[in-house]
Design an enzyme around this catalytic site. Structure first.
Site, PDB file in Angstrom:
ATOM      1  N   THR A  28      32.015  55.979  31.028  1.00 50.80           N
ATOM      2  CA  THR A  28      32.390  57.328  30.598  1.00 50.80           C
ATOM      3  C   THR A  28      31.318  58.354  30.952  1.00 50.80           C
ATOM      4  O   THR A  28      31.632  59.513  31.267  1.00 50.80           O
ATOM      5  CB  THR A  28      32.656  57.374  29.079  1.00 50.80           C
ATOM      6  OG1 THR A  28      31.531  56.826  28.384  1.00 50.80           O
ATOM      7  CG2 THR A  28      33.909  56.600  28.720  1.00 50.80           C
ATOM      8  N   ARG A  36      41.285  54.469  25.024  1.00 43.36           N
ATOM      9  CA  ARG A  36      41.897  54.629  23.706  1.00 43.36           C
ATOM     10  C   ARG A  36      41.202  55.625  22.779  1.00 43.36           C
ATOM     11  O   ARG A  36      41.611  55.797  21.647  1.00 43.36           O
ATOM     12  CB  ARG A  36      41.991  53.256  23.034  1.00 43.36           C
ATOM     13  CG  ARG A  36      42.920  52.313  23.782  1.00 43.36           C
ATOM     14  CD  ARG A  36      42.884  50.897  23.205  1.00 43.36           C
ATOM     15  NE  ARG A  36      43.845  50.035  23.870  1.00 43.36           N
ATOM     16  CZ  ARG A  36      43.621  49.409  25.018  1.00 43.36           C
ATOM     17  NH1 ARG A  36      42.452  49.544  25.626  1.00 43.36           N
ATOM     18  NH2 ARG A  36      44.555  48.646  25.577  1.00 43.36           N
ATOM     19  N   GLN A 104      35.169  44.741  32.470  1.00 42.66           N
ATOM     20  CA  GLN A 104      36.606  44.990  32.398  1.00 42.66           C
ATOM     21  C   GLN A 104      36.989  46.203  33.251  1.00 42.66           C
ATOM     22  O   GLN A 104      38.157  46.534  33.354  1.00 42.66           O
ATOM     23  CB  GLN A 104      37.020  45.247  30.942  1.00 42.66           C
ATOM     24  CG  GLN A 104      36.754  44.056  30.020  1.00 42.66           C
ATOM     25  CD  GLN A 104      37.043  44.389  28.565  1.00 42.66           C
ATOM     26  OE1 GLN A 104      38.194  44.403  28.143  1.00 42.66           O
ATOM     27  NE2 GLN A 104      36.003  44.672  27.804  1.00 42.66           N
ATOM     28  N   HIS A 122      39.319  42.418  35.524  1.00 40.34           N
ATOM     29  CA  HIS A 122      40.614  43.065  35.751  1.00 40.34           C
ATOM     30  C   HIS A 122      40.780  43.554  37.180  1.00 40.34           C
ATOM     31  O   HIS A 122      41.522  44.506  37.446  1.00 40.34           O
ATOM     32  CB  HIS A 122      40.800  44.225  34.771  1.00 40.34           C
ATOM     33  CG  HIS A 122      40.836  43.784  33.346  1.00 40.34           C
ATOM     34  ND1 HIS A 122      40.458  44.589  32.285  1.00 40.34           N
ATOM     35  CD2 HIS A 122      41.213  42.598  32.791  1.00 40.34           C
ATOM     36  CE1 HIS A 122      40.588  43.921  31.150  1.00 40.34           C
ATOM     37  NE2 HIS A 122      41.034  42.711  31.433  1.00 40.34           N
ATOM     38  N   CYS A 133      53.548  40.758  51.510  1.00 38.82           N
ATOM     39  CA  CYS A 133      52.925  39.677  52.298  1.00 38.82           C
ATOM     40  C   CYS A 133      51.511  39.334  51.847  1.00 38.82           C
ATOM     41  O   CYS A 133      50.967  38.305  52.256  1.00 38.82           O
ATOM     42  CB  CYS A 133      52.914  40.037  53.782  1.00 38.82           C
ATOM     43  SG  CYS A 133      51.805  41.417  54.202  1.00 38.82           S
ATOM     44  N   THR A 193      33.124  48.784  24.701  1.00 38.13           N
ATOM     45  CA  THR A 193      34.446  48.172  24.691  1.00 38.13           C
ATOM     46  C   THR A 193      35.003  48.131  23.276  1.00 38.13           C
ATOM     47  O   THR A 193      34.253  48.032  22.305  1.00 38.13           O
ATOM     48  CB  THR A 193      34.409  46.743  25.270  1.00 38.13           C
ATOM     49  OG1 THR A 193      35.702  46.135  25.158  1.00 38.13           O
ATOM     50  CG2 THR A 193      33.386  45.877  24.543  1.00 38.13           C
ATOM     51  N   SER A 194      36.319  48.184  23.172  1.00 39.45           N
ATOM     52  CA  SER A 194      36.968  48.097  21.862  1.00 39.45           C
ATOM     53  C   SER A 194      37.285  46.659  21.486  1.00 39.45           C
ATOM     54  O   SER A 194      37.685  46.378  20.353  1.00 39.45           O
ATOM     55  CB  SER A 194      38.265  48.916  21.865  1.00 39.45           C
ATOM     56  OG  SER A 194      39.159  48.428  22.860  1.00 39.45           O
ATOM     57  N   ASN A 216      27.716  50.471  21.231  1.00 37.13           N
ATOM     58  CA  ASN A 216      29.056  51.052  21.199  1.00 37.13           C
ATOM     59  C   ASN A 216      29.067  52.302  20.317  1.00 37.13           C
ATOM     60  O   ASN A 216      28.204  52.477  19.454  1.00 37.13           O
ATOM     61  CB  ASN A 216      30.055  50.026  20.651  1.00 37.13           C
ATOM     62  CG  ASN A 216      31.445  50.204  21.213  1.00 37.13           C
ATOM     63  OD1 ASN A 216      31.636  50.391  22.415  1.00 37.13           O
ATOM     64  ND2 ASN A 216      32.450  50.158  20.346  1.00 37.13           N
TER      65      ASN A 216
END
Length: 243
Positions: A28, A36, A104, A122, A133, A193-194, A216
């Site tokens: 961020t 979120r 992530q 991810h 293909c 992270t949440s 956090n």
């Protein structure tokens, strides 16, 4: 230096292997919104009456590619750069500390900062692939049709980011490697992270080392995994102090 920062520094120096488990909050401060929070991507989508689970979905890409890539175009305008978190961690690694990054995020900022060991849970935005293909493309070589839909030059299939969207599972071999890394690590740093996304949120329970640090903006629920140090501030700010 703050006592919390001094303790974090001590934990890192003492550890033989450090695992950094990061989420959207790590980036961020590079100008990439999280998902979120009040200003998060999913929050803003819902304010516009858009359903993230519907739009950011393999089925939506196949059925409504023009709409999907219209949404994607907004994200592609952002050209982020590594912040203090990425740079400081990479600096530790360059100085010989065994830092393993489990992220992530799909932005590649850890690699831009110089990290050599990054497991992307991810996927990533650096490579795209044909949904028909499987041919691999880099974003700057993709050809688009008259509707601005990226197309494979061989079979005209839709070319999409190599990212795990809703309804898709992370690559099994990446998850297994992440578990292996966590089991071998002495220090686990959970940052930005949440811890709400499966199956990534369950990975932390593979950790068997000495200390757990959480950095956090708000406290996290880590189940039976004890937290030894909690630093309540942006991730980049913390690592900026370390630098």
């Amino acid at each position: 230096m703050d006592p919390e920062i001094l303790l974090l520094k001590e934990y890192i120096e003492q550890a033989n292997m450090v695992t950094f488990f990061g989420g959207a909050g790590v980036s961020t401060e590079s100008g990439i919104p999280d998902y979120r929070s009040k200003e998060g991507r999913y929050t803003k989508m819902k304010e516009r009456q858009e359903n993230p689970q519907k739009i950011l979905n393999r089925r939506f890409i196949l059925n409504y590619p023009e709409e999907f890539f219209k949404y994607r175009a907004k994200e592609e305008q952002v050209k982020p750069k590594p912040n203090a978190a990425h740079k400081t961690l990479a600096g530790f690694e360059k100085n010989g500390k065994d830092i393993r990054v489990l992220t992530q995020n799909v932005d590649g900022l850890h690699q831009q900062a110089g990290h050599r060991y990054v497991l992307e849970l991810h996927g990533n935005d650096r490579t795209w692939y044909c949904m028909t293909c499987g041919r691999i493309y880099y974003p700057d070589e993709i050809k688009r049709d008259e509707k601005n839909i990226p197309r494979c030059y061989v079979d005209h299939g839709i070319v999409r980011p190599n990212v795990t969207y809703f309804g898709e599972n992370p690559r099994k071999h990446v998850l297994e490697k992440a578990k292996e890394v966590l089991k071998k690590s002495d220090l686990l740093i959970i940052a930005g992270t949440s811890l709400t996304v499966f199956p990534a949120k369950n990975l932390i329970h593979s950790f068997e080392g000495d200390y757990v640090v959480v950095i956090n903006d708000e406290p996290l629920k880590t189940g039976d995994l004890d937290i030894d140090l909690f630093i309540e501030e942006p991730v980049g700010a913390t690592f900026g102090k370390l630098a």
